[in-house]
Structure formats: C-alpha cells, structure tokens
Design a protein around this motif. Structure first.
Motif, short mmCIF file in Angstrom:
data_model
loop_
_atom_site.label_atom_id
_atom_site.label_comp_id
_atom_site.label_asym_id
_atom_site.label_seq_id
_atom_site.Cartn_x
_atom_site.Cartn_y
_atom_site.Cartn_z
N GLU A 104 -10.13 3.17 0.35
CA GLU A 104 -10.14 3.62 1.74
C GLU A 104 -9.22 4.84 1.93
OE1 GLU A 104 -8.80 -0.01 3.56
OE2 GLU A 104 -6.69 0.50 3.35
N GLU A 155 0.83 -1.20 0.00
CA GLU A 155 0.00 0.00 0.00
C GLU A 155 0.86 1.25 0.00
OE1 GLU A 155 -2.36 -1.79 3.31
OE2 GLU A 155 -4.06 -0.84 2.29
N GLY A 176 -5.11 -6.11 2.78
CA GLY A 176 -3.91 -6.00 3.60
C GLY A 176 -2.97 -7.16 3.27
N GLU A 181 -6.59 -6.77 -2.56
CA GLU A 181 -6.27 -5.34 -2.47
C GLU A 181 -4.87 -5.13 -3.05
OE1 GLU A 181 -6.15 -3.81 1.51
OE2 GLU A 181 -6.65 -1.79 0.90
CA CA Z 1 -6.02 -1.74 3.13
#
Ligand code: CA
Length: 672
Positions: A461, A179, A437, A455
């Motif tokens: 988000e 991320e 995650g 993801e």
């Molecule tokens: Ca996430």
C-alpha cells in the motif's frame, strides 16, 4: 563452640560469594551460552566458534511478588537433549527436524526457589524464557512489571532496525502497527524515534557474523516486547507503551504461577544462511488447538491495492472474481467498506457467484473496538465474542475462506488476547486469518493452524501512497528475507505488473511510478513467503502485461517445502531458492546501483529462466544517474532511468554453476 561457629559464619559472610556459572551448547558445540550469577545478578553471554557475539547481558524480571533481577544465586543446573520433528504447512519449510540442548538454570532468592531460566540451544538458534515459582504455596498469580532481559553486543556491531511507532498516532490513531522502514547498517546507541525498536532486529558483528533477535510463543498470557536502545549501545526488552489503545489495558503482564514467559530468540551465525533459513520461531512453540479442517494455501487478487476504497463495490468485485478465475487463483479479497458499498445481501450473491467460478472470498474487518478512529467498516464486530461469532457463522454459511482483520495498534496483553480469541473462534468456523495494522506474529503459524499471514511491514500500500517507497522498493525488498519475513509469514500484497500505481495503469495520470522490473515482481512472489497471497495485479494486466509474466503468476505456488539461502547482503541484493514439491524456484533481486552477476548451482536438466536486460539507450541514462561505482553505503537507490527488457527462455543445463546478471532494480527467476 557456639562462639567459634559464630565467628566462622561471620567470616563466611564477609567473604565475597564466588560467582557460579554454567553453560549449554548446541548439538555441534559451536554455539555456547554461559549463564552466571555474578554479583547476585543473572547474566548470559554467547559465543560461536569461541567468538563473542553477545557480551555478558542481564537476565531476570521484576514482579509484585519479588525482584528477580538481583540477590539471586544460581543453585541448580540440568541439561537434556531436545528433539522435535514437526510439520507446519504455512511456514518456509513444511517439515522441520529440530535438535537442541536444553539447559535449565535454577535461581534461588533468600534460600527459596525463585526463577528458572530455560535456554534451548540448537546449531544456530538460542531460545530462552523464564519460569516463575510462587514464593509461598498459596500464591497463584503475579504481575510482572518489567524485564531486565538485555542484549549487549561487541564493539563495532551495526544494526538493521525498524523503529517502534508512537502510540495512538498515524492514520486515524491506529499505531503502533510495525510500519516503519528498517534502517540498515546503522551504528548502535540510538533509540529509534524515541520509542525503541520492533522485533525482529538484525545485528552485524563486524566481519564475524550476524545476530537476529526476536520473540516467539506470545499469546494472551503475555504482551509483545520491544527493544529499547541505550546510549551505551546495549538494548533491553521493554513492555508496550502505557499510552497504547488510549491508555486502556495494562502495559504490565498478569501471569498465573508457576508459569512461563514467552521465548526470546537469538539466531547467531557466521554468515547469513542460518539467518534466512532459521525456524526458531516455530521450533519452541506448541500448537494451541487442533485445526478444525485442512487449511489450504491460496493465491488471490484484490481491487483495493490499485483501485482503493471507492472500488469495493459489487460490479468491481465481480470483475476480480472473473480475474482470479482466469488466473487459476483460489480467492479474492473483498477489502474495506464492503458493508456499506456492497451490503450483506450482495455479499451473499458475490459469494454464490464466486463459488460458481471456483473462487472463494477473504473478507476484511476493522478490529475495533475503542482503539482507533479508522472510518472503514465493518467496525465493532471482531472485538467481542458475541458479535464476532455471529458474524463468523454467517461467513461460514457463505463459504468464505478467511478474514483479514486490520487496525489493532497495540502489543499489550489485552490485545494479544484479542488476536488469540479471533483465531480460536475463526478456527471453529473454518476461517483462515490474515492480520493487518498489527503486531509481528510470534510463532503463530504453529500455534494457530488457521493463522495464515500478517502485515507488520511497510507493505505494498505504501508503494501506492508515495513515490518515496517506490524509489526504495528494491532496497526494502532485499531486507525482508533476512529480517521481517524470516521469522513470520509476511502479507506484503505485491508483485504488481502495473507501471504506475493508479487504477488505469496510465503513466500520464497521477500515481507513483514503479522503479522495479516485471521480473523483479515475479521474483518477489517467491521471495516473500506467505501461505496466503493477494497479489497487486489487476484484470487489465491480462492484456497490458507481458504474457510470460502473467503465465508465471498463474503458476507460482504459496506453499513451500524448503528454503535455501544462496547469496546476498541486506539492503543490497538477495538470492535464494524455494522448493515446492519437486520443483525449485531460484530467485534474485538487486538493489545496488550497478548490475550484479550472481552464480546459481543447478543440477543437470531443463529449466526456465526469467531475466532482465536494460534497454541500451536507457542503460546509459541509468548509469549516469547512479554513478559508475557500486557504492558500499546502503542508501536506497533513488530512481532508475532504465527501461527493462524482461524475457523468458527455456534452457537445458549439463549441471554446475549458471551465471545470471541482475540490473539495479531488476531480478531473475529460474524454475527447475
Ligand atoms: Ca497497513
């Protein structure tokens, strides 16, 4: 005589051994891999149309049974054609016709077979892996401590890379979770934030073309790799960081031998079309088990993305079931904290109510375990077979469609085994899996038929969490079709029609402001490929969003039969088309400061166009903000002062090119 023979062999020993090299090309002969054993070290290089794309780069690995990076001789070479026609409903193209040439390069050490390096080369894709042989007949296993696998690009190459996150940091010690924003068009010679980079990784070879690096076929028999950037501009493949998951589990690999590593892949092309359309992630992997049933595609809603943790409650989930039913969508996602805020008894009622409405549930879980502090429950269920299987039996009884498991935070072999174990058990109970995650899925759609999406991206988000990500939403969105989303399904969870990221869609209250247009939101529903989608829409959007936008979202498919790249540049704009059955969806988005006019070739016939214009009063303000000239630098556009006037119109077309103008942060969709 003996003496002469001795002298002769001494002379032979003193002579440098001539390097041996062999090559394998794709079926059309344009993409060529050359493998050499010069200096006893295995290397490979790549050309396309005779132009160098990868300079001689190291191959090989080190294991407890031997060092297979040096002292090797290329002693054998075999070549054969490979053909595979296969169907995978969950990827960008439901049917694939894979044609390649396989070259098996056999290396010996001390006169004994050591490793094979197996290359498969198709028109634009290279996949390679190592096969390790036992040094003695009674050797059955080995520990691989590191790989020499490297990538050296020609001078002038630039990169599009996402830095690997450090271990056990970020929210509740849940990293690494893929991320970090991709950094576009950067020079080589850096190493991210000190931990290297994640796959996939895109490189631009000056004006000659592109190379996309990734890996595939990674399951519980190996770990996920990352890229370490060297100061000289080269890269090498590295294993996970030892500190991941609190130092538990090895960052080396245990492998039964003879055995193979996963595939490393390179997509090599003169233009971006093969990068966007590649299927190499699935071409070279095998299904690991049979589907227990047909896993259908689905669209759904989820309260969490705009209403967050506190609204995973029974009454709010009822509203979302009604909302999905009104949209004609198949699911809702009941996100974190349902165990305490809804409870198991009410979950059963919720599932029953959903069934009445023709809607099914996806249900969220925390993956842990001993590897994160995330307080969101349910916790400590998915990490062990005994608790997981009992839970899955309950979910099956409720008619739940799938699970979303979050917060993994490692690429170690032990964690890859957990992903696989969850998938295997879920298939037994008829459940689809979405991971968050998490790591990059590496060929998993074909390997695991109930794997739906993941993801491993700076997802929706983050638009809620901060204005910075909203300001660069269009910039990031134009990267995904070329990088992250081209090698695996991407659960972005977007397409919001809210003007502001708060539960009330009220710009007077706190929340990040969406910079992109409604048509942009529709375009990304097509642009971002995922067999299972949960869109960031709310029940309120039925009345506060334009009817044409809501109608489109009711109809948009998530299963695609074909993809065609049309135009674009990562970080600036992208135009592509996807086919579902006999319907084509042409979409484009623009992150450049200035409006961009693109051409789309359409066959004759009727079509529906969704397009943006910018309100004249605000257009002037937007131009002032961005400056007059569209800069070629790839800085994300910060903000726009523009107000978009999106519209839907029906047109008939006599065939040929249609011109569409896309404003900054806007989009278009053509449905034909
Ligand atoms: Ca996430």
């Amino acid at each position: 005589m003996k003496k002469i023979a001795l002298i002769f062999s001494l002379v032979l020993l003193a002579l440098p051994v001539a390097a041996k090299e062999e090559r394998v090309a794709g079926p059309d002969g344009r993409l060529v891999v050359t493998v050499s054993d010069e200096g006893g070290k295995p290397t490979y290089s790549v050309t396309y149309d005779g132009v160098a794309f990868v300079a001689p780069s190291p191959l090989g690995l080190k294991a407890d049974i031997g060092d297979f990076t040096a002292g090797l001789a290329l002693t054998g070479f075999a070549r054969e054609a490979v053909a595979d026609d296969y169907s995978v409903p969950t990827i960008k193209a439901s049917t694939v016709h894979y044609r390649a040439n396989r070259g098996v390069f056999s290396f010996a050490k001390d006169g004994k077979p050591a490793i094979d390096i197996i290359f498969q080369v198709s028109a634009n894709d290279i996949a390679f892996r190592y096969k390790i042989y036992p040094p003695k007949p009674d050797t059955k296993v080995c520990v691989i401590t590191e790989e020499a696998t490297g990538y050296k690009f020609p001078d002038g190459t630039t990169s599009f890379l996402s830095p690997m996150m450090g271990p056990m940091s970020g929210f509740a010690r849940t990293t690494p979770s893929y991320e970090t924003d991709y950094r576009a068009d950067e020079p080589l010679g850096k190493n991210g934030d000190g931990h290297g980079y994640v796959f996939p990784a895109l490189f631009r070879n000056g004006n000659d073309g592109w190379v996309l690096l990734s890996e595939t076929g990674v399951n519980g028999t190996y770990c996920g790799g990352r890229l370490i950037g060297n100061a000289d501009g080269s890269y090498r493949l590295a294993f996970p960081m030892p500190e991941e998951i609190g130092g538990n589990g090895t960052s080396t690999v245990g492998l039964a031998i003879p055995g193979c590593t996963p595939w490393r892949t390179l997509t090599v092309a003169r233009d971006l079309k093969p990068i966007v359309e590649t299927t190499v992630a699935w071409d070279v992997v095998e299904p690991q088990y049979e589907a227990s049933q047909v896993y259908e595609p689905s669209r759904g809603s989820w309260s969490w993305i705009l209403k967050m943790d506190s609204n995973t409650t029974y009454p709010v989930q009822l509203q979302y079931i009604d909302f999905s039913a009104a949209m004609g969508w198949e699911t809702i996602l009941v996100d974190a904290l349902w165990d305490t805020q809804i409870g198991r008894e009410n979950m059963e009622k919720l599932a029953a109510y959903a069934k009445e409405k023709g809607v099914r549930l996806f249900v969220w879980y925390n993956s842990n375990g001993y590897w994160n502090d995330a307080p969101q429950g349910p916790r400590n269920i998915m990490n062990r077979s005994v608790t997981r299987r009992a839970e899955m039996a309950w979910l099956q009884k409720l008619g739940v469609k799938g699970i979303k498991v979050d917060f993994f935070g490692s690429d170690k072999q032990v964690m890859l085994q957990l992903y696989e174990d969850i998938l295997v058990d879920a298939n037994e109970y008829g459940l689809q899996c979405v991971f968050h995650g998490c790591t990059l899925p590496r060929g998993w759609e074909r390997m695991y038929p109930n794997f739906a999406s993941a993801e491993a991206v700076v997802a929706s988000e983050n638009l809620y969490f901060g204005q910075y990500r909203c300001d660069r939403e269009a910039f990031s969105a134009t990267l995904h079709p070329f990088i992250r989303n081209t090698v695996a399904a991407m659960d972005f969870g977007g397409s919001t029609l809210n003007k502001v990221y708060n539960p009330f869609n009220d710009t007077a209250r706190r929340g990040s402001i969406r910079r992109t247009s409604d048509v942009f939101a529709l375009a990304t529903a097509v642009l971002f490929q995922s067999y299972v989608q949960h869109f960031a829409m709310t029940p309120e959007n039925l009345t506060d969003a334009p009817a044409w936008a809501v109608d489109f979202m009711k109809e948009v498919p998530t299963k695609w039969d074909e993809v065609k790249f049309i135009d674009g540049y990562p970080g600036q704009f992208v135009v592509l088309a996807r086919r579902a059955g006999d319907k084509w969806y042409y979409v484009g988005i623009n992150a450049s400061a200035e409006s961009r006019t693109v051409e789309v070739d359409l066959p004759a016939g009727a079509y529906t166009l969704y397009s943006d214009t910018v309100e004249p009063a605000t257009a002037k303000a937007a131009r002032k903000l961005h400056g007059k000239k569209a800069p070629l630098t790839l800085e994300p556009r910060q903000t726009t002062a523009a107000t978009f006037l999106g519209a839907r119109e029906s047109r008939t077309h006599k065939g040929g090119a249609v011109k569409v103008t896309i404003p900054c942060n806007g989009g278009f969709v053509i449905v034909q």
